[in-house]
Write a protein that holds these residues in place. Structure first.
Motif, PDB file in Angstrom:
ATOM      1  N   GLN A  84      58.852  42.112  49.212  1.00  0.00           N
ATOM      2  CA  GLN A  84      58.896  41.357  47.961  1.00  0.00           C
ATOM      3  C   GLN A  84      57.724  41.683  47.032  1.00  0.00           C
ATOM      4  N   ALA A  85      56.686  42.303  47.551  1.00  0.00           N
ATOM      5  CA  ALA A  85      55.415  42.378  46.829  1.00  0.00           C
ATOM      6  C   ALA A  85      55.498  43.173  45.534  1.00  0.00           C
ATOM      7  N   ALA A  86      56.081  44.359  45.576  1.00  0.00           N
ATOM      8  CA  ALA A  86      56.070  45.230  44.396  1.00  0.00           C
ATOM      9  C   ALA A  86      56.763  44.581  43.206  1.00  0.00           C
ATOM     10  N   ASP A  87      57.866  43.888  43.445  1.00  0.00           N
ATOM     11  CA  ASP A  87      58.578  43.264  42.329  1.00  0.00           C
ATOM     12  C   ASP A  87      57.820  42.083  41.746  1.00  0.00           C
ATOM     13  N   GLN A  88      56.922  41.481  42.508  1.00  0.00           N
ATOM     14  CA  GLN A  88      56.069  40.455  41.933  1.00  0.00           C
ATOM     15  C   GLN A  88      55.169  41.060  40.861  1.00  0.00           C
ATOM     16  N   VAL A  89      54.617  42.212  41.167  1.00  0.00           N
ATOM     17  CA  VAL A  89      53.747  42.896  40.208  1.00  0.00           C
ATOM     18  C   VAL A  89      54.549  43.372  39.001  1.00  0.00           C
ATOM     19  N   ARG A  90      55.700  43.991  39.250  1.00  0.00           N
ATOM     20  CA  ARG A  90      56.527  44.482  38.137  1.00  0.00           C
ATOM     21  C   ARG A  90      56.874  43.351  37.173  1.00  0.00           C
ATOM     22  N   ALA A  91      57.192  42.192  37.716  1.00  0.00           N
ATOM     23  CA  ALA A  91      57.594  41.072  36.872  1.00  0.00           C
ATOM     24  C   ALA A  91      56.431  40.562  36.035  1.00  0.00           C
ATOM     25  N   VAL A  92      55.275  40.387  36.647  1.00  0.00           N
ATOM     26  CA  VAL A  92      54.119  39.887  35.896  1.00  0.00           C
ATOM     27  C   VAL A  92      53.711  40.890  34.820  1.00  0.00           C
ATOM     28  N   LEU A  93      53.738  42.172  35.151  1.00  0.00           N
ATOM     29  CA  LEU A  93      53.378  43.188  34.160  1.00  0.00           C
ATOM     30  C   LEU A  93      54.379  43.253  33.008  1.00  0.00           C
ATOM     31  N   ALA A  94      55.599  42.781  33.244  1.00  0.00           N
ATOM     32  CA  ALA A  94      56.606  42.777  32.183  1.00  0.00           C
ATOM     33  C   ALA A  94      56.358  41.688  31.155  1.00  0.00           C
ATOM     34  N   VAL A  95      55.577  40.655  31.506  1.00  0.00           N
ATOM     35  CA  VAL A  95      55.401  39.519  30.584  1.00  0.00           C
ATOM     36  C   VAL A  95      53.950  39.261  30.183  1.00  0.00           C
ATOM     37  N   ARG A  96      52.987  39.944  30.809  1.00  0.00           N
ATOM     38  CA  ARG A  96      51.587  39.729  30.461  1.00  0.00           C
ATOM     39  C   ARG A  96      50.832  41.064  30.419  1.00  0.00           C
ATOM     40  N   PRO A  97      49.790  41.152  29.582  1.00  0.00           N
ATOM     41  CA  PRO A  97      49.049  42.408  29.409  1.00  0.00           C
ATOM     42  C   PRO A  97      48.026  42.638  30.525  1.00  0.00           C
ATOM     43  N   ILE A  98      48.506  42.792  31.731  1.00  0.00           N
ATOM     44  CA  ILE A  98      47.621  42.949  32.886  1.00  0.00           C
ATOM     45  C   ILE A  98      46.931  44.310  32.840  1.00  0.00           C
ATOM     46  N   ALA A  99      45.606  44.286  33.000  1.00  0.00           N
ATOM     47  CA  ALA A  99      44.817  45.525  33.019  1.00  0.00           C
ATOM     48  C   ALA A  99      44.318  45.863  34.413  1.00  0.00           C
ATOM     49  N   GLU A 100      44.138  44.830  35.258  1.00  0.00           N
ATOM     50  CA  GLU A 100      43.599  45.038  36.607  1.00  0.00           C
ATOM     51  C   GLU A 100      44.420  44.242  37.618  1.00  0.00           C
ATOM     52  N   THR A 101      44.777  44.891  38.717  1.00  0.00           N
ATOM     53  CA  THR A 101      45.520  44.230  39.794  1.00  0.00           C
ATOM     54  C   THR A 101      44.842  44.520  41.122  1.00  0.00           C
ATOM     55  N   THR A 102      44.596  43.467  41.882  1.00  0.00           N
ATOM     56  CA  THR A 102      44.014  43.602  43.220  1.00  0.00           C
ATOM     57  C   THR A 102      45.063  43.244  44.253  1.00  0.00           C
ATOM     58  N   VAL A 103      45.225  44.109  45.254  1.00  0.00           N
ATOM     59  CA  VAL A 103      46.206  43.906  46.320  1.00  0.00           C
ATOM     60  C   VAL A 103      45.481  43.505  47.592  1.00  0.00           C
ATOM     61  N   CYS A 104      45.915  42.390  48.205  1.00  0.00           N
ATOM     62  CA  CYS A 104      45.338  41.901  49.457  1.00  0.00           C
ATOM     63  C   CYS A 104      46.438  41.820  50.514  1.00  0.00           C
ATOM     64  N   GLY A 105      46.144  42.292  51.722  1.00  0.00           N
ATOM     65  CA  GLY A 105      47.108  42.198  52.810  1.00  0.00           C
ATOM     66  C   GLY A 105      46.410  42.296  54.150  1.00  0.00           C
ATOM     67  N   ARG A 106      47.123  41.865  55.197  1.00  0.00           N
ATOM     68  CA  ARG A 106      46.536  41.907  56.534  1.00  0.00           C
ATOM     69  C   ARG A 106      46.304  43.334  57.014  1.00  0.00           C
ATOM     70  N   ASP A 107      47.152  44.265  56.571  1.00  0.00           N
ATOM     71  CA  ASP A 107      47.058  45.661  56.973  1.00  0.00           C
ATOM     72  C   ASP A 107      46.460  46.463  55.815  1.00  0.00           C
ATOM     73  N   PRO A 108      45.199  46.898  55.933  1.00  0.00           N
ATOM     74  CA  PRO A 108      44.554  47.614  54.833  1.00  0.00           C
ATOM     75  C   PRO A 108      45.293  48.893  54.436  1.00  0.00           C
ATOM     76  N   ASP A 109      45.868  49.590  55.407  1.00  0.00           N
ATOM     77  CA  ASP A 109      46.578  50.827  55.084  1.00  0.00           C
ATOM     78  C   ASP A 109      47.824  50.548  54.250  1.00  0.00           C
ATOM     79  N   ARG A 110      48.537  49.486  54.603  1.00  0.00           N
ATOM     80  CA  ARG A 110      49.720  49.110  53.806  1.00  0.00           C
ATOM     81  C   ARG A 110      49.324  48.710  52.405  1.00  0.00           C
ATOM     82  N   ALA A 111      48.228  47.977  52.296  1.00  0.00           N
ATOM     83  CA  ALA A 111      47.758  47.558  50.978  1.00  0.00           C
ATOM     84  C   ALA A 111      47.406  48.779  50.128  1.00  0.00           C
TER      85      ALA A 111
END
Length: 298
Positions: free
Chosen positions: A126-153
């Motif tokens: 589900q994660a990628a579409d959360q970002v796509r949606a927010v970027l579609a409605v707000r002028p996001i310049a910086e995004t930080t990804v947090c997850g239990r698995d650093p390699d996946r993040a």
């Protein structure tokens, strides 16, 4: 019969179109255009069946979802849409797309107009579409990804950076630090315990939570729900059946049921948010119908 694979769904329905369609579906839900039976749950949440009937067009959608949190992706689904023709579509891609889209609708209602910083918690399907949606409605310049698995993040951040080269992507293993300064936080995890403390958040922030879908699951802390200026849900009845954090807050008496705001109501009369705001989604059938309706028109 027309069949749409996951690739077909993505090619036919871009995120901005999905956001517009989901927004209109919630307006129609508010106006009484949908017949919406309760979601059927089998095997302690291992299998879900959702349906919706759109009375004005006499069309319907049914989606069967299989959930296994030990696999990736955890959700596998098939969708059937019936109208003048029948459509069978990959329900997994529709689920992630419409879930992202409803977050886009809610974020557009509640997040600061100048929001530039986003933190994403979770690296699943589900994660990628959360970002796509927010970027579609707000002028996001910086995004930080947090997850239990650093390699996946790192892989997720790298993939999103290729898709959105104008946005700076970073990975953080320090969750309190990652949520200390963003304008928007998106939670997309399967945790049963709150991800953070409300005091770790900025005083002005919008938080979306879409990961928990069973009464025993909780992504958000109790005191965030009870102190937020707006607690928005896709549907009150659904939230009180499936959202662990909402159920707990309402049952404790700390969050009056009548203070919950449904998305359709907010679209009709936009709230005036201050400080912290929350959108909690468990998903409803009109979201699936709205995407399938776009497929039928292609």
């Amino acid at each position: 019969m027309r069949i749409f694979t996951a690739e077909d769904v993505r090619r036919t329905v871009p995120m901005p179109a999905a956001i517009d369609a989901v927004r209109e579906a919630f307006r129609e839900l508010r106006a009484g255009a949908f017949v919406l039976p309760p979601r059927q749950v089998f095997g302690d949440g291992a299998v879900l069946v959702m349906s919706a009937y759109h009375a004005p067009t006499r069309t319907a959608v049914v989606k069967k979802i299989g959930i296994d949190l030990s696999r990736d992706p955890a959700i596998r689904a098939t969708l059937i849409w019936t109208g003048s023709e029948q459509i069978v579509a990959d329900g997994t891609s529709i689920t992630t797309l419409r879930t992202g889209a409803v977050v886009g609708v809610a974020t557009d209602l509640l997040a600061p107009r100048d929001a530039a910083r986003l933190t994403l918690i979770g690296t699943g399907a589900q994660a990628a579409d959360q970002v796509r949606a927010v970027l579609a409605v707000r002028p996001i310049a910086e995004t930080t990804v947090c997850g239990r698995d650093p390699d996946r993040a790192k892989r997720l951040a790298g993939s999103l950076a290729e898709e959105f080269p104008e946005v700076k992507f970073a990975v953080s293993a320090d969750l309190p630090e990652a949520i200390a300064t963003p304008d928007i936080v998106c939670c997309a995890t399967s945790t049963s315990t709150p991800l953070f403390a409300a005091e770790d958040l900025p005083e002005r922030v919008h938080v979306n939570a879409i990961g928990s879908f069973r009464p025993i699951m909780r992504e958000l802390p109790h005191d965030l729900l009870t102190t937020a200026s707006v607690v928005l849900v896709d549907q009150v009845e659904a939230a009180l059946e499936e959202s662990g954090e909402v159920i707990e807050a309402v049952d404790s008496g700390a969050l009056p049921r009548e203070s919950l705001v449904e998305l359709g109501e907010a679209l009709e009369t936009p709230p005036q948010p201050t400080g912290r705001t929350v959108f909690k989604s468990v998903g409803v059938g009109p979201q699936d119908w709205s995407v399938a309706n776009l497929l039928s028109q292609s």
